[in-house]
Design a protein around this motif. Structure first.
Motif, mmCIF file in Angstrom:
data_model
loop_
_atom_site.group_PDB
_atom_site.id
_atom_site.type_symbol
_atom_site.label_atom_id
_atom_site.label_comp_id
_atom_site.label_asym_id
_atom_site.label_seq_id
_atom_site.Cartn_x
_atom_site.Cartn_y
_atom_site.Cartn_z
ATOM 1 N N ASP A 29 0.865 -1.184 0.000
ATOM 2 C CA ASP A 29 0.000 0.000 0.000
ATOM 3 C C ASP A 29 0.902 1.235 0.000
ATOM 4 O O ASP A 29 2.075 1.133 -0.376
ATOM 5 N N TRP A 30 0.381 2.381 0.449
ATOM 6 C CA TRP A 30 1.189 3.607 0.379
ATOM 7 C C TRP A 30 2.322 3.648 1.408
ATOM 8 O O TRP A 30 3.145 4.561 1.385
ATOM 9 N N THR A 31 2.374 2.678 2.332
ATOM 10 C CA THR A 31 3.390 2.768 3.395
ATOM 11 C C THR A 31 4.803 2.509 2.868
ATOM 12 O O THR A 31 5.748 3.122 3.318
ATOM 13 N N LYS A 32 4.937 1.564 1.965
ATOM 14 C CA LYS A 32 6.233 1.230 1.346
ATOM 15 C C LYS A 32 7.323 0.900 2.369
ATOM 16 O O LYS A 32 8.514 1.060 2.099
ATOM 17 N N THR A 33 6.932 0.462 3.568
ATOM 18 C CA THR A 33 7.953 0.165 4.578
ATOM 19 C C THR A 33 8.391 -1.295 4.527
ATOM 20 O O THR A 33 9.418 -1.649 5.067
ATOM 21 N N HIS A 34 7.595 -2.166 3.909
ATOM 22 C CA HIS A 34 7.940 -3.579 3.837
ATOM 23 C C HIS A 34 8.136 -3.970 2.386
ATOM 24 O O HIS A 34 7.442 -3.457 1.507
ATOM 25 N N GLN A 35 9.024 -4.907 2.159
ATOM 26 C CA GLN A 35 9.275 -5.374 0.799
ATOM 27 C C GLN A 35 8.170 -6.370 0.414
ATOM 28 O O GLN A 35 8.024 -7.404 1.058
ATOM 29 N N PRO A 36 7.380 -6.080 -0.621
ATOM 30 C CA PRO A 36 6.312 -7.022 -0.982
ATOM 31 C C PRO A 36 6.877 -8.346 -1.480
ATOM 32 O O PRO A 36 7.874 -8.345 -2.193
ATOM 33 N N ASP A 37 6.212 -9.435 -1.096
ATOM 34 C CA ASP A 37 6.659 -10.748 -1.574
ATOM 35 C C ASP A 37 5.482 -11.742 -1.596
ATOM 36 O O ASP A 37 5.524 -12.792 -0.951
ATOM 37 N N PRO A 38 4.414 -11.394 -2.326
ATOM 38 C CA PRO A 38 3.281 -12.337 -2.374
ATOM 39 C C PRO A 38 3.557 -13.506 -3.320
ATOM 40 O O PRO A 38 4.490 -13.454 -4.124
ATOM 41 N N LEU A 39 2.702 -14.531 -3.207
ATOM 42 C CA LEU A 39 2.837 -15.708 -4.075
ATOM 43 C C LEU A 39 2.139 -15.455 -5.417
ATOM 44 O O LEU A 39 2.642 -15.821 -6.474
ATOM 45 N N ALA A 40 0.972 -14.844 -5.331
ATOM 46 C CA ALA A 40 0.186 -14.578 -6.546
ATOM 47 C C ALA A 40 -0.865 -13.518 -6.234
ATOM 48 O O ALA A 40 -1.150 -13.245 -5.066
ATOM 49 N N LEU A 64 -4.292 -15.181 3.011
ATOM 50 C CA LEU A 64 -4.899 -14.257 2.046
ATOM 51 C C LEU A 64 -4.787 -12.814 2.550
ATOM 52 O O LEU A 64 -5.017 -12.557 3.741
ATOM 53 N N VAL A 65 -4.436 -11.911 1.657
ATOM 54 C CA VAL A 65 -4.348 -10.480 2.003
ATOM 55 C C VAL A 65 -5.285 -9.701 1.078
ATOM 56 O O VAL A 65 -5.162 -9.805 -0.151
ATOM 57 N N PRO A 66 -6.230 -8.932 1.641
ATOM 58 C CA PRO A 66 -7.129 -8.150 0.769
ATOM 59 C C PRO A 66 -6.425 -6.896 0.256
ATOM 60 O O PRO A 66 -5.621 -6.295 0.968
ATOM 61 N N SER A 67 -6.742 -6.513 -0.965
ATOM 62 C CA SER A 67 -6.118 -5.327 -1.548
ATOM 63 C C SER A 67 -7.182 -4.500 -2.261
ATOM 64 O O SER A 67 -7.802 -4.966 -3.212
ATOM 65 N N GLY A 68 -7.401 -3.266 -1.773
ATOM 66 C CA GLY A 68 -8.385 -2.381 -2.394
ATOM 67 C C GLY A 68 -7.664 -1.376 -3.283
ATOM 68 O O GLY A 68 -7.000 -1.739 -4.249
ATOM 69 N N GLY A 69 -7.751 -0.086 -2.908
ATOM 70 C CA GLY A 69 -7.081 0.956 -3.705
ATOM 71 C C GLY A 69 -5.607 1.106 -3.357
ATOM 72 O O GLY A 69 -4.928 1.934 -3.941
ATOM 73 N N ARG A 70 -5.157 0.352 -2.354
ATOM 74 C CA ARG A 70 -3.753 0.355 -1.907
ATOM 75 C C ARG A 70 -3.296 1.735 -1.441
ATOM 76 O O ARG A 70 -2.144 2.105 -1.599
ATOM 77 N N THR A 71 -4.229 2.496 -0.866
ATOM 78 C CA THR A 71 -3.891 3.841 -0.383
ATOM 79 C C THR A 71 -3.709 3.859 1.136
ATOM 80 O O THR A 71 -3.555 4.937 1.724
ATOM 81 N N ALA A 79 1.584 -7.548 1.541
ATOM 82 C CA ALA A 79 1.790 -9.008 1.512
ATOM 83 C C ALA A 79 3.291 -9.253 1.378
ATOM 84 O O ALA A 79 3.856 -9.088 0.304
ATOM 85 N N ALA A 80 3.938 -9.604 2.482
ATOM 86 C CA ALA A 80 5.403 -9.760 2.473
ATOM 87 C C ALA A 80 5.835 -11.184 2.784
ATOM 88 O O ALA A 80 7.019 -11.458 2.946
ATOM 89 N N ASN A 81 4.845 -12.108 2.882
ATOM 90 C CA ASN A 81 5.167 -13.480 3.317
ATOM 91 C C ASN A 81 4.502 -14.546 2.451
ATOM 92 O O ASN A 81 3.882 -15.466 2.975
ATOM 93 N N LYS A 82 4.629 -14.421 1.170
ATOM 94 C CA LYS A 82 4.105 -15.447 0.251
ATOM 95 C C LYS A 82 2.597 -15.666 0.378
ATOM 96 O O LYS A 82 2.096 -16.790 0.236
ATOM 97 N N GLU A 83 1.874 -14.594 0.651
ATOM 98 C CA GLU A 83 0.415 -14.713 0.717
ATOM 99 C C GLU A 83 -0.179 -14.606 -0.693
ATOM 100 O O GLU A 83 0.494 -14.181 -1.634
ATOM 101 N N ILE A 84 -1.460 -14.953 -0.793
ATOM 102 C CA ILE A 84 -2.195 -14.669 -2.031
ATOM 103 C C ILE A 84 -2.927 -13.344 -1.817
ATOM 104 O O ILE A 84 -3.659 -13.175 -0.833
ATOM 105 N N ASN A 454 -5.581 -12.172 6.371
ATOM 106 C CA ASN A 454 -4.679 -11.054 6.654
ATOM 107 C C ASN A 454 -3.872 -11.263 7.932
ATOM 108 O O ASN A 454 -3.889 -10.406 8.841
ATOM 109 N N PRO A 455 -3.163 -12.393 8.033
ATOM 110 C CA PRO A 455 -2.479 -12.704 9.301
ATOM 111 C C PRO A 455 -1.382 -11.689 9.622
ATOM 112 O O PRO A 455 -0.756 -11.133 8.724
ATOM 113 N N GLY A 456 -1.196 -11.477 10.913
ATOM 114 C CA GLY A 456 -0.142 -10.567 11.374
ATOM 115 C C GLY A 456 -0.529 -9.111 11.314
ATOM 116 O O GLY A 456 0.242 -8.240 11.696
#
Ligand code: MLT
Ligand code: ZN
Length: 460
Positions: A29-40, A64-71, A79-84, A454-456
């Motif tokens: 999302d807009w935070t950009k503090t974590h390196q994204p690493d989803p599975l798909a 599973l991680v929900p993603s809306g407007g990513r704002t 999603a930084a841990n191989k989530e969908i 949305n674990p964690g």
């Protein structure tokens, strides 16, 4: 079978992506503090597809991680841990408009602005508004109980949700409240899903309430001497008029809007703080009342100068001074805080927090702005250009505990409207008691027994 092949059995082929660009784009999302690493990334089109996905994820122990407007500003959609990642971009249909009920039923990927425009076309009004309304989605708004700039007049997103369809973490579809205004049949589960950041289940459809449209709003920007005076100005205007907004920003914030955006300063006289207020100016008495109150505030010495919009265009220009702050200062990778206390405690709170930041951040620039009329203050520390982002964040976060201790002492919130997500998760105990957190975990276990939603986020 390969996970991607299984996903392609649930979704159309072009609705499952795993190229590196998409993983980067949709994994944050807009935070950009974590390196994204989803599975798909998957793009559902219906509630039933999401149900099938949740059942599959339970079987295969996939998160599973929900993603809306990513704002989002709290890392709730990271999603930084191989989530969908479940991106709602293709669930963007308005399903029904009802002028008698004054409601709109829509899929949760509908953009907030789309809902606002639809209301306006029908001579009604969807009042929840904020700078990112052109990108944010209604499902994300509900999942964070979005606030924004009109809470003084119209309340939070929660006030406008008449019904929800959700898929729980256990894979059940629940239709909650069916658009009813009155429904006294026990626990209102709808409200559990509002502000849950997708940790209990995913919202797939929502019925939103609409309001009567304001006829002719006017905006005033007032140059104010200090925070106690700002609160007096708020009280005086609230007693005189029904305000739809009462925002503030500091002189340093205005300086950045002036230098970086080229926006004209609103008043000739400068002051440490500026109040921006809005009211529905639909008759002459209201305008007279506003001007009378302005003069009273000048006589009291609270206000040194002011301007009132003479047209909708000018009102919009004044609004930009406040609405465009977040985007403008994003160039300075600010360390953001989103704090709230009850309105009457704002002066003491701001003094105490300002003392901490002045002492600890003497080498940094500190900007204050926010929704002071509802007790929500945004504290942004700007990163010096020559400082490494890691070092800057580390220095800022050291002071978090002191700021949050003051917040806790005044029974305030460490996240007024941006949510908990990843960024505030480890500080939750400053605003919630151990007993409350235990109940929150227990509620999560009921709706999401395998902890795949949305674990964690929000809870450890
Ligand atoms: C705002 O009020 O501008 C938003 O909450 C974003 C921000 O805090 O920067
Ligand atoms: Zn805000």
């Amino acid at each position: 079978m390969d996970i991607l092949d299984s996903l392609k059995k649930i979704f159309d082929d072009n609705c499952v992506l795993n190229d590196s660009e998409s993983l980067q784009t949709f994994g944050k999302d807009w935070t950009k503090t974590h390196q994204p690493d989803p599975l798909a990334i998957v793009f559902p089109k219906s509630t039933e597809q999401i149900q099938a996905l949740v059942k599959f994820a339970n079987q295969e122990s996939l998160s599973l991680v929900p993603s809306g407007g990513r704002t989002g500003l709290s890392g709730g959609a990271v999603a930084a841990n191989k989530e969908i990642v479940v991106a709602f971009d293709k669930m963007n249909q308005v399903l029904e408009f009802n002028s008698v009920d004054r409601s709109v039923k829509c899929q949760s990927g509908v953009i907030t602005k789309q809902l606002q425009d639809l209301a306006t076309e029908n001579k009604l009004f969807y009042p929840v508004d904020f700078a990112s309304s052109g990108s944010s989605q209604i499902g994300g708004n509900i999942s964070t109980n979005a606030g924004g700039i009109k809470v003084v007049g119209y309340g939070l997103t929660r006030n406008w949700v008449l019904g929800l369809t959700v898929v729980t973490g256990a894979g059940e579809i629940l239709k909650l409240n069916h658009g009813l205004v009155k429904n006294a049949t026990g626990y209102d589960l709808r409200h559990l899903f509002i502000g849950a950041e997708g940790t209990l289940g995913f919202i797939t459809e929502a019925t939103m309430k609409l309001a009567r449209a304001p006829q002719n709003f006017s905006v005033m920007v007032l140059a104010v001497t200090d925070i106690p005076a700002l609160m007096k100005v708020f009280e005086a205007f609230q007693n005189a008029l029904d305000l739809s907004a009462f925002e503030f920003f500091s002189d340093l914030t205005l300086h950045y809007m002036h230098t970086d955006k080229g926006y004209a300063k609103p008043t000739e006289q400068e002051a440490p703080f500026y109040a921006l207020l809005e009211f529905d100016n639909d008759n002459e008495q209201r305008e007279a009342k506003a001007l009378e109150t302005f003069e009273y505030c000048m006589e009291q010495g609270w206000v040194v100068d002011g301007v009132m919009s003479q047209s909708i265009e000018q009102a919009k220009t004044l609004w930009k001074l406040r609405e465009d702050v977040s985007e403008t200062i994003s160039a300075y990778t600010p360390y953001k805080n989103d704090l709230s206390v009850t309105i009457s405690k704002v002066p003491d709170f701001l003094d105490a927090v300002d003392e901490i930041v002045t002492k600890n951040y003497s080498e940094f620039e500190v900007l204050w702005y926010g929704h002071i009329g509802d007790g929500n203050l945004h504290l942004n520390i700007l990163k010096p250009a020559d400082m490494d982002a890691g070092e800057f964040n580390q220095k800022c976060s050291v002071v978090n505990h002191q700021v949050f201790e003051v917040t806790q002492k005044l029974e305030g919130s460490i996240s007024a409207e941006h949510g908990v997500g990843l960024l505030k998760r480890d500080y939750l105990e400053y605003s919630r008691s151990p007993e409350e957190i235990a109940y929150m975990n227990a509620v999560k276990a009921v709706f999401d027994p395998n902890g795949i939603m949305n674990p964690g986020k929000m809870l450890k």
